[in-house]
Design a protein around this motif. Sequence first.
Motif, short mmCIF file in Angstrom:
data_model
loop_
_atom_site.label_atom_id
_atom_site.label_comp_id
_atom_site.label_asym_id
_atom_site.label_seq_id
_atom_site.Cartn_x
_atom_site.Cartn_y
_atom_site.Cartn_z
N ILE A 18 0.83 -1.20 0.00
CA ILE A 18 0.00 0.00 0.00
C ILE A 18 0.87 1.25 0.00
O ILE A 18 0.58 2.22 -0.71
N ALA A 19 1.96 1.25 0.76
CA ALA A 19 2.86 2.41 0.80
C ALA A 19 3.49 2.64 -0.57
O ALA A 19 3.59 3.78 -1.04
N ILE A 20 3.90 1.58 -1.24
CA ILE A 20 4.48 1.70 -2.58
C ILE A 20 3.44 2.24 -3.55
O ILE A 20 3.72 3.11 -4.39
N TRP A 21 2.22 1.76 -3.45
CA TRP A 21 1.13 2.22 -4.31
C TRP A 21 0.87 3.71 -4.11
O TRP A 21 0.69 4.46 -5.07
N ILE A 22 0.87 4.17 -2.86
CA ILE A 22 0.63 5.59 -2.56
C ILE A 22 1.74 6.45 -3.16
O ILE A 22 1.49 7.50 -3.76
N VAL A 23 2.98 6.02 -3.01
CA VAL A 23 4.11 6.79 -3.54
C VAL A 23 4.05 6.83 -5.07
O VAL A 23 4.26 7.89 -5.68
N GLN A 24 3.74 5.71 -5.71
CA GLN A 24 3.62 5.69 -7.16
C GLN A 24 2.50 6.63 -7.64
O GLN A 24 2.66 7.35 -8.62
#
Length: 60
Positions: A18-24
């Motif tokens: 989820i953190a990676i998705w938010i940053v992307q």
Amino acid sequence: MSAVAIVETLAWLISAAIAIWIVQDMIRVGRRHDEASLVNAPDPLEEPFDPPAGTERGSA
């Protein structure tokens, strides 16, 4: 490995995804839109929309 350890590992993996998705998403939105349009977006609840003259409904 106990069931608690498995669930804990899955929770960490899901939160990392989820953190990676938010940053992307943040990077993608930043590239597609300029900062002025993101920061100064009009608030539709502050003032009613006032259409330009001659574009009212019912005028032929």
